[in-house]
Design a protein around this motif. Structure first.
Motif, mmCIF file in Angstrom:
data_model
loop_
_atom_site.group_PDB
_atom_site.id
_atom_site.type_symbol
_atom_site.label_atom_id
_atom_site.label_comp_id
_atom_site.label_asym_id
_atom_site.label_seq_id
_atom_site.Cartn_x
_atom_site.Cartn_y
_atom_site.Cartn_z
ATOM 1 N N ILE A 158 4.128 -1.167 -1.127
ATOM 2 C CA ILE A 158 3.508 -1.089 -2.462
ATOM 3 C C ILE A 158 2.819 -2.408 -2.795
ATOM 4 O O ILE A 158 1.701 -2.428 -3.331
ATOM 5 C CB ILE A 158 4.563 -0.723 -3.526
ATOM 6 C CG1 ILE A 158 5.070 0.700 -3.292
ATOM 7 C CG2 ILE A 158 3.987 -0.870 -4.928
ATOM 8 C CD1 ILE A 158 6.209 1.114 -4.215
ATOM 9 N N ARG A 159 3.471 -3.529 -2.489
ATOM 10 C CA ARG A 159 2.861 -4.842 -2.755
ATOM 11 C C ARG A 159 1.537 -4.998 -2.007
ATOM 12 O O ARG A 159 0.547 -5.491 -2.552
ATOM 13 C CB ARG A 159 3.819 -5.968 -2.354
ATOM 14 C CG ARG A 159 4.854 -6.318 -3.406
ATOM 15 C CD ARG A 159 5.503 -7.672 -3.132
ATOM 16 N NE ARG A 159 6.161 -7.697 -1.835
ATOM 17 C CZ ARG A 159 7.430 -7.384 -1.637
ATOM 18 N NH1 ARG A 159 8.177 -7.021 -2.676
ATOM 19 N NH2 ARG A 159 7.960 -7.423 -0.431
ATOM 20 N N SER A 160 1.536 -4.572 -0.744
ATOM 21 C CA SER A 160 0.310 -4.685 0.057
ATOM 22 C C SER A 160 -0.816 -3.867 -0.560
ATOM 23 O O SER A 160 -1.973 -4.331 -0.627
ATOM 24 C CB SER A 160 0.581 -4.204 1.485
ATOM 25 O OG SER A 160 1.510 -5.048 2.123
ATOM 26 N N TYR A 161 -0.476 -2.682 -1.025
ATOM 27 C CA TYR A 161 -1.495 -1.825 -1.633
ATOM 28 C C TYR A 161 -2.038 -2.444 -2.925
ATOM 29 O O TYR A 161 -3.267 -2.492 -3.142
ATOM 30 C CB TYR A 161 -0.910 -0.442 -1.913
ATOM 31 C CG TYR A 161 -1.800 0.422 -2.777
ATOM 32 C CD1 TYR A 161 -3.074 0.797 -2.347
ATOM 33 C CD2 TYR A 161 -1.379 0.852 -4.043
ATOM 34 C CE1 TYR A 161 -3.909 1.567 -3.149
ATOM 35 C CE2 TYR A 161 -2.194 1.621 -4.843
ATOM 36 C CZ TYR A 161 -3.460 1.976 -4.398
ATOM 37 O OH TYR A 161 -4.294 2.730 -5.193
ATOM 38 N N ILE A 162 -1.137 -2.937 -3.791
ATOM 39 C CA ILE A 162 -1.578 -3.533 -5.054
ATOM 40 C C ILE A 162 -2.425 -4.774 -4.791
ATOM 41 O O ILE A 162 -3.419 -5.028 -5.484
ATOM 42 C CB ILE A 162 -0.365 -3.874 -5.938
ATOM 43 C CG1 ILE A 162 0.348 -2.586 -6.383
ATOM 44 C CG2 ILE A 162 -0.792 -4.687 -7.165
ATOM 45 C CD1 ILE A 162 1.629 -2.830 -7.154
ATOM 46 N N ARG A 163 -2.076 -5.548 -3.776
ATOM 47 C CA ARG A 163 -2.854 -6.769 -3.466
ATOM 48 C C ARG A 163 -4.256 -6.408 -2.953
ATOM 49 O O ARG A 163 -5.215 -7.160 -3.182
ATOM 50 C CB ARG A 163 -2.099 -7.621 -2.456
ATOM 51 C CG ARG A 163 -0.932 -8.390 -3.091
ATOM 52 C CD ARG A 163 -0.499 -9.555 -2.231
ATOM 53 N NE ARG A 163 0.406 -10.435 -2.974
ATOM 54 C CZ ARG A 163 1.707 -10.533 -2.761
ATOM 55 N NH1 ARG A 163 2.269 -9.803 -1.815
ATOM 56 N NH2 ARG A 163 2.442 -11.344 -3.494
ATOM 57 N N GLU A 164 -4.362 -5.270 -2.251
ATOM 58 C CA GLU A 164 -5.694 -4.830 -1.817
ATOM 59 C C GLU A 164 -6.585 -4.569 -3.030
ATOM 60 O O GLU A 164 -7.763 -4.941 -3.047
ATOM 61 C CB GLU A 164 -5.568 -3.559 -0.983
ATOM 62 C CG GLU A 164 -4.986 -3.775 0.403
ATOM 63 C CD GLU A 164 -4.823 -2.468 1.155
ATOM 64 O OE1 GLU A 164 -5.319 -1.431 0.653
ATOM 65 O OE2 GLU A 164 -4.187 -2.472 2.229
ATOM 66 N N VAL A 165 -5.998 -3.913 -4.033
ATOM 67 C CA VAL A 165 -6.752 -3.676 -5.270
ATOM 68 C C VAL A 165 -7.058 -5.013 -5.951
ATOM 69 O O VAL A 165 -8.168 -5.230 -6.451
ATOM 70 C CB VAL A 165 -5.957 -2.747 -6.210
ATOM 71 C CG1 VAL A 165 -6.676 -2.596 -7.553
ATOM 72 C CG2 VAL A 165 -5.732 -1.387 -5.558
ATOM 73 N N GLY A 166 -6.079 -5.917 -5.968
ATOM 74 C CA GLY A 166 -6.291 -7.219 -6.587
ATOM 75 C C GLY A 166 -7.395 -8.008 -5.920
ATOM 76 O O GLY A 166 -8.178 -8.715 -6.597
ATOM 77 N N ASP A 167 -7.500 -7.899 -4.608
ATOM 78 C CA ASP A 167 -8.558 -8.617 -3.890
ATOM 79 C C ASP A 167 -9.946 -8.149 -4.333
ATOM 80 O O ASP A 167 -10.889 -8.944 -4.440
ATOM 81 C CB ASP A 167 -8.398 -8.414 -2.377
ATOM 82 C CG ASP A 167 -7.186 -9.147 -1.822
ATOM 83 O OD1 ASP A 167 -6.691 -10.068 -2.514
ATOM 84 O OD2 ASP A 167 -6.738 -8.802 -0.711
ATOM 85 N N GLU A 168 -10.060 -6.835 -4.592
ATOM 86 C CA GLU A 168 -11.344 -6.296 -5.055
ATOM 87 C C GLU A 168 -11.690 -6.834 -6.438
ATOM 88 O O GLU A 168 -12.865 -6.963 -6.796
ATOM 89 C CB GLU A 168 -11.286 -4.774 -5.090
ATOM 90 C CG GLU A 168 -11.109 -4.149 -3.701
ATOM 91 C CD GLU A 168 -10.947 -2.644 -3.764
ATOM 92 O OE1 GLU A 168 -11.056 -2.090 -4.884
ATOM 93 O OE2 GLU A 168 -10.725 -2.027 -2.706
ATOM 94 N N LEU A 169 -10.648 -7.149 -7.221
ATOM 95 C CA LEU A 169 -10.862 -7.684 -8.573
ATOM 96 C C LEU A 169 -10.870 -9.209 -8.600
ATOM 97 O O LEU A 169 -11.024 -9.808 -9.670
ATOM 98 C CB LEU A 169 -9.759 -7.174 -9.505
ATOM 99 C CG LEU A 169 -9.637 -5.655 -9.685
ATOM 100 C CD1 LEU A 169 -8.392 -5.334 -10.494
ATOM 101 C CD2 LEU A 169 -10.888 -5.107 -10.379
#
Length: 826
Positions: A576-587
């Motif tokens: 879950i952390r990896s997925y949320i960080r992927e979204v964070g990288d886009e932002l």
């Protein structure tokens, strides 16, 4: 004429032998007189100060510690004792704590180091500043602490060494300052300087205790003692005293239970000093040596004696004025039987060796198949059998007769401090001999769990002795689709099975259905009642806690993410952390682990508590983690996160596979032994005991262990009898019955095998076997556990040897003579 006569007369005197001898004698006498005169002048002019100093006397009170108590087996075999020895000491006179005095002491220390090392002795070398691989000086603890903690520790160390930490840029400057303080010149090689600073560090750390002799070398030979005595006039502050050193006559026997002694660590030093110990005392650091320290020690303030002595200015004792004897340490008698322990160790080692040979032969025969399986998991090498545990416990007391870890290690390696070479060898051994498989390992139990499931189901009325389940080899009931059917280990099936035959044949299908009818909550409660979710209470530290599969075991909302019983929540959280960080990288937004973990734990709790996981995920993402609501909605983040939570919920299939001892249930061999005892003794769950009694030097019993009943499970005699019958038939007619053909005690033993899968590679299965004997009057429970032991049928061999030895000896009604030294080990 007259002149010639004179020369002739002189010639006769010169060449006359009598004359020559007389002249030579007079010359020798003259030289001797000159030598005596020189010595006399030396004594008067240069030795006057020395003699005057030597004649000055002081009174000292010297603390005297008692001898550490022995550790013995139940028959009196000595497992740990003391051997008398000599040790070299250094005493730092408070009246000589000057630059000149320190330099003179250093000269004495240099000389005594040479004398000690000439005979192969080793002086303490524990100075807390060492040269690193980078060539710079470092504190020894730097690799274990972060920068802040390391600096704090260094500041405390400097204060104890009478230094101001802020005055120095680095440990190298501190090293140089101490060399200067103690008169260690640049002509002294670095290795010797390090030993000198080790001695001075010890003296400085103990400077609060004037005239306390600090040991700088233990167990020196008599040749070294003689050399030191001969050079005593040059060795100010150096002494030799009788002492004792810990020895372990049985070497590797029950090493993880007996334990060993060592020096007091810095983190616990204050507590021991408050109890009256000296900084240099040895304490138990593992096993019984540690847990029974209060009884074994002769070093605590309560037990110490004292000597009042008169000493000269060289710190040498002239005479004793008074003496108060110390109280000796007490002896600890264990429940272990040394001979049985050795039989079990040898049997287990032989069995592991045989399994290892079989495994390698199988891999060689089917190399293509195993190469493919290894490649499929990323190249991780195959794990072969090379470790194991054996437990022998008295059924009606919980007393342990044998606690075997294989491989073990020689406790004597730690006497006086283990060498770096020996320590590295133990650490680098892939079998990890310092780790206790018996007490500290947890493993999936497999089919040894089935008798518990049968007991619980019979007691709860989920089944009875007439209940029959047809095993056709696969199981697709209660909504399980055929494509996901569960299977029996016997793919052809066992046909109709009742509870007795199901235990006999270890029928998976019967226990899938039984676990379903029983339900996970009741199954967990009965496992808890039989002690499989609590520690046994053995008097040795390091026992791991067993776990039985349940929703709480999968994820407990009341515990933190990293406090859970299994790694499942951590794995899911990582995804879950990896997925949320992927979204964070886009932002272009970075999230900390703390922010993410807080939100993830909120989502987990809602999910396992049956709340709306989608709503919880949305709330956590937006309000706890801080992701804009539009981003959460547009990316369908809640749906993706909830889809990852499936493994967190304990479901129907999980309950079923728990019934055959799989899932996330993991147990210790010691916990299994206690559970087995309760299965066959009427449901009495006892604390495990390895200490029988404590006896002081006068023969008084200070502590006497008695069986400690924790609970009775309430199992009925009828249910116990039914389960025991199934275990008996497993030996007579089950899959391992062939291993008991011709076995002399076949009719007196009952047991259950357990082969637990650990991977897709069959030879990596865990191997278990538990049994009890005699069948009609159970006295002992035996548990064999071999990680990666391939098949449980192989573990049977070790148990057979143990039971045979025990019952043979019972039949003889006498014990063989047991040697008191090291001859039990080979």
């Amino acid at each position: 004429m007259h002149s010639n006569n004179r020369f002739q007369a002189e010639d006769r005197r010169v060449f006359n032998p009598v004359f020559r001898i007389t002249a030579l004698g007079m010359a020798v006498v003259l030289c001797f007189c000159l030598l005596l005169s020189g010595l006399h002048r030396l004594q008067l002019d240069e030795g006057e100060t020395y003699l005057a100093a030597a004649q000055e006397t002081k009174t000292q009170v010297i603390s005297v510690e008692g001898t550490r108590g022995d550790i013995l087996d139940t028959n009196g075999v000595v497992l740990a004792t003391n051997r008398e020895c000599y040790e070299v000491t250094f005493t730092w006179d408070p009246d000589k704590r000057t630059s000149e005095g320190n330099a003179n002491y250093t000269k004495s220390l240099l000389l005594v180091i040479d004398l000690i090392e000439e005979d192969g002795g080793k002086v303490i070398d524990s100075f807390d500043i060492v040269r690193g691989e980078d060539g710079n000086w470092h504190f020894t603890w730097e690799e274990y602490f972060d920068a802040e903690a390391s600096a704090s520790r260094a500041e405390t160390w400097c204060r104890n060494m009478a230094l101001d930490y802020d005055d120095y840029e680095n440990p190298g400057e501190i090293y140089e300052a101490l060399c200067q303080r103690y008169g260690i010149g640049t002509d002294v090689d670095e290795a010797t300087a390090h030993k000198l600073l080790s001695i001075w560090q010890q003296a400085q750390m103990n400077s609060y205790s004037s005239y306390i002799a600090q040991t700088i070398c233990s167990d020196v030979p008599i040749s070294t003692v003689s050399k030191i005595e001969l050079a005593s006039a040059q060795l100010d502050g150096i002494g030799v005293q009788q002492s004792s050193i810990r020895v372990y006559p049985q070497q590797y026997m029950a090493a993880h239970v007996v334990g060993y002694v060592g020096s007091i660590g810095e983190e616990e030093l204050d507590g021991y000093l408050e109890d009256g110990y000296d900084r240099n005392d040895s304490i138990g650091v593992s096993g019984i040596e540690q847990s029974m320290e209060e009884y074994l020690t002769g070093s605590s303030g309560q037990k110490r004696g004292s000597r009042v002595v008169e000493v000269n200015n060289l710190s040498r004792v002239i005479r004793q004025l008074d003496y108060t004897p110390p109280q000796e340490g007490s002896n600890v008698v264990l429940t272990l039987d040394a001979e049985l322990q050795k039989v079990a160790y040898d049997a287990l080692g032989d069995t592991i060796s045989q399994i290892n040979t079989i495994q390698h032969a199988r891999v060689a025969a089917y190399s293509g198949r195993y190469d493919t399986l290894v490649e499929a998991r990323g190249g991780t090498p195959i794990q072969y059998a090379d470790t194991g545990a054996a437990i022998v416990m008295e059924v009606d007391t919980g007393n342990l007769l044998a606690v075997v870890d294989y491989p073990s290690y020689d406790l004597n390696l730690f006497v006086g401090g283990i060498s770096q070479e020996n320590y590295d060898a133990l650490i680098e051994d892939e079998r990890n001999p310092l780790f206790s498989v018996a007490l500290s390992s947890r493993a999936t139990p497999g089919s040894i769990f089935k008798p518990l499931v049968a007991t619980a189901a019979l007691m709860e009325g989920a089944i009875d002795t007439s209940t029959t389940v047809v095993d056709a080899g696969s199981y697709a009931q209660h909504g399980i689709p055929a494509s996901q059917a569960l299977h029996c280990w016997n793919l052809g099936g066992h046909g109709p099975q009742n509870v007795v035959s199901a235990i006999q044949n270890s029928c998976n299908v019967f226990f899938y259905e039984t676990a379903y009818r029983l339900g996970n909550e009741a199954l967990y409660d009965w496992a808890q009642a039989y002690g499989l979710t609590s520690r046994t209470g053995i008097e040795v530290s390091g026992e791991s806690l067993s776990y039985v599969a349940s929703q709480e075991t999968y994820y407990n909302p009341e515990k933190g993410l990293y406090e859970q019983a299994t790694s499942i929540p951590v794995y899911i959280a990582s995804r879950i952390r990896s997925y949320i960080r992927e979204v964070g990288d886009e932002l272009s937004v970075t999230f900390t682990d703390e922010e993410l973990n807080a939100g993830i734990e909120k989502i987990f709790a809602a999910y396992v508590n049956g709340e709306d996981a989608y709503e919880a995920a949305y709330d956590a993402l937006v309000n706890d983690i801080g992701i804009p609501a539009a981003v959460v909605s547009n990316n369908r983040m809640t749906s993706k996160i909830v889809s990852l939570l499936g493994e967190l919920k304990f479901g129907l299939v999980d309950t079923m596979i728990t019934g055959i001892g799989q899932s996330v249930t993991t147990v210790t061999p010691l916990a299994v032994a206690r559970y087995l005892c309760a299965l066959v003794n009427g449901g009495n769950v006892y604390e495990a005991h390895v200490v029988d009694r404590v006896v002081d030097d006068a023969g008084n019993i200070l502590y006497d262990s008695v069986p400690t009943l924790i609970t009775n499970t309430g199992v009925s005699p009828e249910v116990s009898s039914t389960v025991m019958q199934g275990m008996k038939q497993a030996i007579m007619y089950g899959s391992v019955s062939g291993r008991f053909y011709g076995y002399k005690y076949r009719d007196q033993i009952a047991g259950k095998t357990g082969t637990a899968e650990t991977s897709d590679i069959d030879i990596e299965n865990n191997s278990w076997f538990m049994c009890f004997a005699p069948y009609d009057d159970p006295q002992i429970a035996v548990v064999i556990h071999i990680p990666n032991g391939y098949s449980s049928s192989y573990s049977v061999e070790a148990a057979k040897e143990i039971v045979e030895y025990y019952l043979d000896r019972q039949a003889e009604d006498t014990s063989a003579s047991i040697p008191q030294t090291g001859t039990l080990v080979e």
